[in-house]
Design a protein around this motif. Structure first.
Motif, short mmCIF file in Angstrom:
data_model
loop_
_atom_site.label_atom_id
_atom_site.label_comp_id
_atom_site.label_asym_id
_atom_site.label_seq_id
_atom_site.Cartn_x
_atom_site.Cartn_y
_atom_site.Cartn_z
N LEU A 1 0.86 -1.17 0.00
CA LEU A 1 0.00 0.00 0.00
C LEU A 1 0.90 1.22 0.00
N GLY A 2 0.94 1.94 -1.11
CA GLY A 2 1.85 3.06 -1.24
C GLY A 2 1.29 4.34 -0.68
N THR A 3 2.20 5.24 -0.35
CA THR A 3 1.79 6.55 0.11
C THR A 3 2.82 7.57 -0.33
N ASN A 4 2.36 8.75 -0.65
CA ASN A 4 3.25 9.86 -0.95
C ASN A 4 3.25 10.85 0.20
N GLY A 5 2.79 10.43 1.36
CA GLY A 5 2.64 11.33 2.49
C GLY A 5 3.93 11.95 2.97
N VAL B 1 -5.45 3.72 -4.29
CA VAL B 1 -5.82 2.50 -4.97
C VAL B 1 -6.32 2.88 -6.36
N MET B 2 -6.03 2.03 -7.36
CA MET B 2 -6.47 2.34 -8.72
C MET B 2 -7.70 1.50 -9.05
N ILE B 3 -8.77 2.17 -9.49
CA ILE B 3 -10.01 1.50 -9.89
C ILE B 3 -10.40 2.04 -11.26
N MET C 1 -8.84 2.57 -13.97
CA MET C 1 -7.87 3.55 -14.46
C MET C 1 -7.95 4.89 -13.74
N ALA C 2 -8.64 4.96 -12.62
CA ALA C 2 -8.70 6.18 -11.83
C ALA C 2 -8.10 5.88 -10.45
N VAL C 3 -7.33 6.81 -9.93
CA VAL C 3 -6.71 6.64 -8.62
C VAL C 3 -7.63 7.25 -7.57
N ARG C 4 -7.86 6.49 -6.51
CA ARG C 4 -8.72 6.96 -5.42
C ARG C 4 -7.97 6.81 -4.11
N ARG C 5 -8.10 7.78 -3.25
CA ARG C 5 -7.46 7.74 -1.93
C ARG C 5 -8.25 6.81 -1.02
N LEU C 6 -7.56 5.94 -0.30
CA LEU C 6 -8.22 5.08 0.68
C LEU C 6 -8.60 5.90 1.90
N THR C 7 -9.72 5.57 2.50
CA THR C 7 -10.15 6.25 3.73
C THR C 7 -9.42 5.63 4.91
N PRO C 8 -9.34 6.35 6.04
CA PRO C 8 -8.74 5.76 7.23
C PRO C 8 -9.46 4.46 7.64
N ARG C 9 -10.78 4.40 7.48
CA ARG C 9 -11.53 3.20 7.83
C ARG C 9 -11.11 2.01 6.96
N GLU C 10 -10.90 2.25 5.67
CA GLU C 10 -10.46 1.17 4.78
C GLU C 10 -9.06 0.68 5.18
N CYS C 11 -8.20 1.62 5.56
CA CYS C 11 -6.85 1.24 6.01
C CYS C 11 -6.91 0.45 7.32
#
Length: 84
Positions: free
Chosen positions: A4-8, A18-20, A22-32
């Motif tokens: 699970l990558g991060t650019n933080g 996460v890529m869905i 062909m679109a990149v979406r940020r994971l929520t804290p709950r998903e993490c």
């Protein structure tokens, strides 16, 4: 294996992604939290009188270890110790 990558840590970082379709979406804290094996809202705590910012939640989750992996490792250690 993929991680699970991060650019933080970079300037202008946007956190776990996460890529869905062909679109990149940020994971929520709950998903993490769910990926790490924690209950929902486990990191949703009060910090300095306010709900913790998502950045702090992502940091806490990034510094944690997945519960199911740690359970497996400790089980293996105990099994090995009982054979000696």
């Amino acid at each position: 294996a993929a991680t699970l990558g991060t650019n933080g840590s970079q300037a202008g970082g946007i956190g776990p992604q996460v890529m869905i379709n062909m679109a990149v979406r940020r994971l929520t804290p709950r998903e993490c939290e769910r990926l790490q094996g924690f209950p929902d809202d486990y990191t949703n705590i009060v910090y300095r009188g306010k709900p913790a910012a998502d950045a702090l939640r992502y940091k806490a989750l990034g510094n944690s270890m997945a519960c199911n992996v740690m359970t497996w490792i400790f089980g293996r250690i105990n099994a090995e110790a009982s054979h000696q």
